[in-house]
Scaffold this motif. Structure first.
Motif, PDB file in Angstrom:
ATOM      1  N   TRP A  15       0.835  -1.201   0.000  1.00  0.00           N
ATOM      2  CA  TRP A  15       0.000   0.000   0.000  1.00  0.00           C
ATOM      3  C   TRP A  15       0.868   1.249   0.000  1.00  0.00           C
ATOM      4  CZ3 TRP A  15      -3.583  -2.901  -1.342  1.00  0.00           C
ATOM      5  CH2 TRP A  15      -3.954  -4.050  -0.647  1.00  0.00           C
ATOM      6  N   SER A  16       2.007   1.179   0.667  1.00  0.00           N
ATOM      7  CA  SER A  16       2.914   2.330   0.685  1.00  0.00           C
ATOM      8  C   SER A  16       3.364   2.704  -0.717  1.00  0.00           C
ATOM      9  CB  SER A  16       4.124   2.013   1.562  1.00  0.00           C
ATOM     10  OG  SER A  16       5.046   3.081   1.537  1.00  0.00           O
ATOM     11  N   ARG A  17       3.588   1.713  -1.569  1.00  0.00           N
ATOM     12  CA  ARG A  17       4.023   2.010  -2.937  1.00  0.00           C
ATOM     13  C   ARG A  17       2.970   2.811  -3.690  1.00  0.00           C
ATOM     14  NH1 ARG A  17       5.716  -3.331  -2.664  1.00  0.00           N
ATOM     15  NH2 ARG A  17       4.001  -4.032  -3.992  1.00  0.00           N
ATOM     16  N   VAL A  18       1.700   2.498  -3.474  1.00  0.00           N
ATOM     17  CA  VAL A  18       0.619   3.234  -4.138  1.00  0.00           C
ATOM     18  C   VAL A  18       0.568   4.672  -3.627  1.00  0.00           C
ATOM     19  CG1 VAL A  18      -1.869   3.323  -4.550  1.00  0.00           C
ATOM     20  CG2 VAL A  18      -0.697   1.110  -4.462  1.00  0.00           C
ATOM     21  N   VAL A  19       0.638   4.830  -2.292  1.00  0.00           N
ATOM     22  CA  VAL A  19       0.608   6.169  -1.720  1.00  0.00           C
ATOM     23  C   VAL A  19       1.836   6.974  -2.147  1.00  0.00           C
ATOM     24  CG1 VAL A  19       0.609   7.488   0.438  1.00  0.00           C
ATOM     25  CG2 VAL A  19      -0.764   5.414   0.255  1.00  0.00           C
ATOM     26  N   ALA A  20       2.990   6.331  -2.220  1.00  0.00           N
ATOM     27  CA  ALA A  20       4.217   7.030  -2.603  1.00  0.00           C
ATOM     28  C   ALA A  20       4.084   7.683  -3.968  1.00  0.00           C
ATOM     29  CB  ALA A  20       5.396   6.060  -2.588  1.00  0.00           C
ATOM     30  N   ARG A  21       3.457   7.003  -4.900  1.00  0.00           N
ATOM     31  CA  ARG A  21       3.300   7.573  -6.244  1.00  0.00           C
ATOM     32  C   ARG A  21       2.358   8.776  -6.212  1.00  0.00           C
ATOM     33  NH1 ARG A  21       5.607   4.250 -10.053  1.00  0.00           N
ATOM     34  NH2 ARG A  21       4.419   5.181 -11.759  1.00  0.00           N
ATOM     35  N   ARG A  22       1.282   8.675  -5.449  1.00  0.00           N
ATOM     36  CA  ARG A  22       0.369   9.823  -5.315  1.00  0.00           C
ATOM     37  C   ARG A  22       1.101  10.996  -4.650  1.00  0.00           C
ATOM     38  NH1 ARG A  22      -5.150   7.964  -4.550  1.00  0.00           N
ATOM     39  NH2 ARG A  22      -5.472   6.191  -5.959  1.00  0.00           N
ATOM     40  N   PHE A  23       1.906  10.677  -3.661  1.00  0.00           N
ATOM     41  CA  PHE A  23       2.666  11.690  -2.923  1.00  0.00           C
ATOM     42  C   PHE A  23       3.624  12.434  -3.853  1.00  0.00           C
ATOM     43  CE2 PHE A  23       6.711  12.261  -0.427  1.00  0.00           C
ATOM     44  CZ  PHE A  23       6.292  13.280   0.404  1.00  0.00           C
ATOM     45  N   VAL A  24       4.385  11.717  -4.643  1.00  0.00           N
ATOM     46  CA  VAL A  24       5.361  12.355  -5.530  1.00  0.00           C
ATOM     47  C   VAL A  24       4.651  13.217  -6.577  1.00  0.00           C
ATOM     48  CG1 VAL A  24       7.125  11.925  -7.279  1.00  0.00           C
ATOM     49  CG2 VAL A  24       7.152  10.635  -5.141  1.00  0.00           C
ATOM     50  N   ARG A  25       3.546  12.744  -7.100  1.00  0.00           N
ATOM     51  CA  ARG A  25       2.787  13.556  -8.068  1.00  0.00           C
ATOM     52  C   ARG A  25       2.274  14.833  -7.410  1.00  0.00           C
ATOM     53  NH1 ARG A  25       0.513   8.359  -9.941  1.00  0.00           N
ATOM     54  NH2 ARG A  25       1.378   7.898 -12.007  1.00  0.00           N
ATOM     55  N   LEU A  26       1.829  14.718  -6.163  1.00  0.00           N
ATOM     56  CA  LEU A  26       1.308  15.873  -5.435  1.00  0.00           C
ATOM     57  C   LEU A  26       2.364  16.957  -5.277  1.00  0.00           C
ATOM     58  CD1 LEU A  26      -1.102  16.984  -3.682  1.00  0.00           C
ATOM     59  CD2 LEU A  26      -0.018  15.862  -1.745  1.00  0.00           C
ATOM     60  N   LEU A  27       3.621  16.577  -5.109  1.00  0.00           N
ATOM     61  CA  LEU A  27       4.692  17.552  -4.903  1.00  0.00           C
ATOM     62  C   LEU A  27       4.951  18.391  -6.144  1.00  0.00           C
ATOM     63  CD1 LEU A  27       7.279  15.451  -2.858  1.00  0.00           C
ATOM     64  CD2 LEU A  27       5.407  16.893  -2.040  1.00  0.00           C
ATOM     65  N   ASP A  28       4.771  17.799  -7.314  1.00  0.00           N
ATOM     66  CA  ASP A  28       4.954  18.527  -8.579  1.00  0.00           C
ATOM     67  C   ASP A  28       6.288  19.282  -8.604  1.00  0.00           C
ATOM     68  OD1 ASP A  28       4.198  19.349 -11.132  1.00  0.00           O
ATOM     69  OD2 ASP A  28       3.200  21.170 -10.399  1.00  0.00           O
ATOM     70  N   ALA A  29       7.348  18.602  -8.210  1.00  0.00           N
ATOM     71  CA  ALA A  29       8.674  19.222  -8.161  1.00  0.00           C
ATOM     72  C   ALA A  29       9.258  19.377  -9.560  1.00  0.00           C
ATOM     73  CB  ALA A  29       9.611  18.371  -7.298  1.00  0.00           C
ATOM     74  N   ALA A  30      10.085  20.372  -9.725  1.00  0.00           N
ATOM     75  CA  ALA A  30      10.741  20.589 -11.017  1.00  0.00           C
ATOM     76  C   ALA A  30      11.672  19.421 -11.324  1.00  0.00           C
ATOM     77  CB  ALA A  30      11.533  21.889 -10.992  1.00  0.00           C
ATOM     78  N   PRO A  31      11.763  19.001 -12.575  1.00  0.00           N
ATOM     79  CA  PRO A  31      12.646  17.881 -12.919  1.00  0.00           C
ATOM     80  C   PRO A  31      14.112  18.252 -12.768  1.00  0.00           C
ATOM     81  CG  PRO A  31      11.726  18.894 -14.898  1.00  0.00           C
ATOM     82  CD  PRO A  31      11.033  19.527 -13.741  1.00  0.00           C
ATOM     83  N   GLY A  32      14.926  17.216 -12.614  1.00  0.00           N
ATOM     84  CA  GLY A  32      16.367  17.416 -12.620  1.00  0.00           C
ATOM     85  C   GLY A  32      17.015  17.683 -11.286  1.00  0.00           C
ATOM     86  N   GLY A  33      16.253  17.665 -10.216  1.00  0.00           N
ATOM     87  CA  GLY A  33      16.824  18.011  -8.932  1.00  0.00           C
ATOM     88  C   GLY A  33      17.511  16.847  -8.221  1.00  0.00           C
ATOM     89  N   SER A  34      18.127  17.190  -7.095  1.00  0.00           N
ATOM     90  CA  SER A  34      18.784  16.206  -6.229  1.00  0.00           C
ATOM     91  C   SER A  34      17.873  15.948  -5.034  1.00  0.00           C
ATOM     92  CB  SER A  34      20.141  16.752  -5.771  1.00  0.00           C
ATOM     93  OG  SER A  34      20.748  15.880  -4.858  1.00  0.00           O
ATOM     94  N   TRP A  35      17.456  14.687  -4.835  1.00  0.00           N
ATOM     95  CA  TRP A  35      16.484  14.325  -3.803  1.00  0.00           C
ATOM     96  C   TRP A  35      17.144  13.574  -2.665  1.00  0.00           C
ATOM     97  CZ3 TRP A  35      10.765  14.148  -4.473  1.00  0.00           C
ATOM     98  CH2 TRP A  35      10.331  14.838  -5.614  1.00  0.00           C
ATOM     99  N   ARG A  36      16.556  13.687  -1.458  1.00  0.00           N
ATOM    100  CA  ARG A  36      16.939  12.895  -0.309  1.00  0.00           C
ATOM    101  C   ARG A  36      15.681  12.186   0.210  1.00  0.00           C
ATOM    102  NH1 ARG A  36      20.800  14.388  -2.520  1.00  0.00           N
ATOM    103  NH2 ARG A  36      22.505  15.707  -1.745  1.00  0.00           N
ATOM    104  N   ASP A  37      15.778  10.869   0.376  1.00  0.00           N
ATOM    105  CA  ASP A  37      14.660  10.061   0.868  1.00  0.00           C
ATOM    106  C   ASP A  37      15.019   9.593   2.280  1.00  0.00           C
ATOM    107  OD1 ASP A  37      12.575   8.344   1.343  1.00  0.00           O
ATOM    108  OD2 ASP A  37      13.051   6.947  -0.278  1.00  0.00           O
ATOM    109  N   ILE A  38      14.387  10.197   3.273  1.00  0.00           N
ATOM    110  CA  ILE A  38      14.759   9.983   4.674  1.00  0.00           C
ATOM    111  C   ILE A  38      13.918   8.845   5.264  1.00  0.00           C
ATOM    112  CG2 ILE A  38      15.054  11.076   6.908  1.00  0.00           C
ATOM    113  CD1 ILE A  38      16.674  12.259   4.435  1.00  0.00           C
ATOM    114  N   GLY A  39      14.612   7.795   5.715  1.00  0.00           N
ATOM    115  CA  GLY A  39      13.915   6.588   6.157  1.00  0.00           C
ATOM    116  C   GLY A  39      13.369   5.844   4.959  1.00  0.00           C
TER     117      GLY A  39
END
Length: 261
Positions: A15-39
Motif C-alpha cells: 500500500w505504501s508504494r501506491v501512496v508514494a506515487r500519489r505523494f510524488v505527483r502531489l509535490l509537482d517538483a521541477a525535474p532534474g533536482g537532487s532528492w533525499r529520501d529519509i527513512g
C-alpha cells in the motif's frame, strides 16, 4: 521491529508504494533536482521519485541494514544510492538538495522535530521538504484500525500499543505543526486515500505474522491460543464483499513546505 523488507512488503509495503506515487505527483517538483529520501525503507518513495519526478539523483538513508540491502538489491537505477544513516543525523552537507522527503517514518523517529529540522537543513533555500504518515489519529488506516479494535477488545493492555495512542504525530494538525516548527514556509497538508482490498482473510492476516511493525510484533508475542482467538475475532469483524474479498481504505496525511529563501 524493522528488519526485513521481505516481511514488510506484504504487510504495508504494497500500500505504501501506491501512496508514494500519489505523494510524488502531489509535490509537482521541477525535474532534474537532487532528492533525499529519509527513512527510505524498502525504497517505495525512491522508486516513485525515479519513475515520476525525473530527478538527477536520489539518496535514500535508513538505519536498518536489512532495509538498505533490500533497497539496493531491488533498485538498480544509476541515479539512486542508499546509505546506512539515522534521520536525526543526516550525512549531508547544508543546502545541498533540491527536495527532502520522508514516507511513513517520522512517527518512529524518537526526535521527530530534530529529523524535520535536519531535512530542512539539507535542502537549498527555496527547496521543498515533504513527508507523509498514515492517519492513525482518525482511524484512516482501516486495516490497522480494525486490528487494534479487535486486539483491545480481547486484551485491554493492547490499547497502549495502538498506533493511535503511541503516535500522536499521525494526524493532519500535528504533521503540519512539525513542518512549521522546522522553520518551513507555505506548509500545506493534503489527504491521500487509496483502496486496500484484500483478496480474502488469509491475505489480510498472514502479513501480521511477519513481525514487521507494532501490530505484527504484538501478534508474534501472543501464545498460540490467544493468537487464534484474535484471528477469529478479526475474521468475523472485517467486512466482506460478495466475492469474499475485504474492501478497506487507507488514508495518509501528506505535508509539504519550503525552506525560507
Amino acid at each position: 521491529m524493522w528488519v526485513t523488507g521481505e516481511a514488510y512488503e506484504p504487510y504495508v509495503g504494497r500500500w505504501s508504494r501506491v501512496v508514494a506515487r500519489r505523494f510524488v505527483r502531489l509535490l509537482d517538483a521541477a525535474p532534474g533536482g537532487s532528492w533525499r529520501d529519509i527513512g527510505c525503507g524498502t525504497g517505495a518513495v525512491t522508486r516513485a521519485v525515479l519513475d515520476l519526478a525525473e530527478p538527477e539523483s536520489v539518496v535514500g538513508i535508513d538505519p536498518s541494514a536489512g532495509y538498505v540491502r533490500y533497497a539496493r538489491r531491488n533498485i538498480t537505477d544509476a541515479r539512486a544510492r542508499f546509505v546506512l544513516a539515522d534521520a536525526v543525523n543526516l550525512p549531508f552537507a547544508d543546502a545541498t538538495a533540491s527536495v527532502a522527503v520522508s514516507g511513513l517514518v517520522l512517527n518512529f523517529v524518537p526526535d521527530a522535530p530534530r529529523a524535520a529540522a535536519e531535512m530542512a537543513r539539507a535542502v537549498r533555500p527555496g527547496g521543498l521538504v515533504a513527508a507523509y504518515l498514515w492517519d492513525f489519529e482518525e482511524g484512516g488506516m482501516e486495516a490497522i484500525r480494525a486490528f487494534w479494535d479487535a486486539a483491545s477488545a480481547l486484551d485491554p493492555a493492547a490499547r497502549d500499543l495502538d498506533e493511535a495512542v503511541r503516535f500522536p504525530l499521525c494526524g493532519r494538525a500535528p504533521l503540519r505543526g512539525l513542518l512549521v516548527g522546522a522553520g518551513l514556509e507555505d506548509v500545506e497538508v493534503d489527504a491521500i486515500v487509496v483502496p486496500t482490498r484484500f483478496s480474502g482473510f488469509d491475505d489480510y492476516w498472514q502479513p501480521f505474522l511477519g513481525g514487521q511493525g507494532p501490530a505484527p510484533a504484538y501478534v508474534t508475542s501472543l501464545p498460540e491460543g490467544r493468537r487464534a482467538e484474535l484471528r477469529e475475532r478479526l475474521r468475523s469483524a472485517l467486512p466482506r464483499a460478495a466475492d469474499g474479498s475485504i474492501p478497506l481504505r487507507a488514508r495518509a496525511w501528506a505535508a509539504r513546505g519550503r525552506r525560507a529563501a
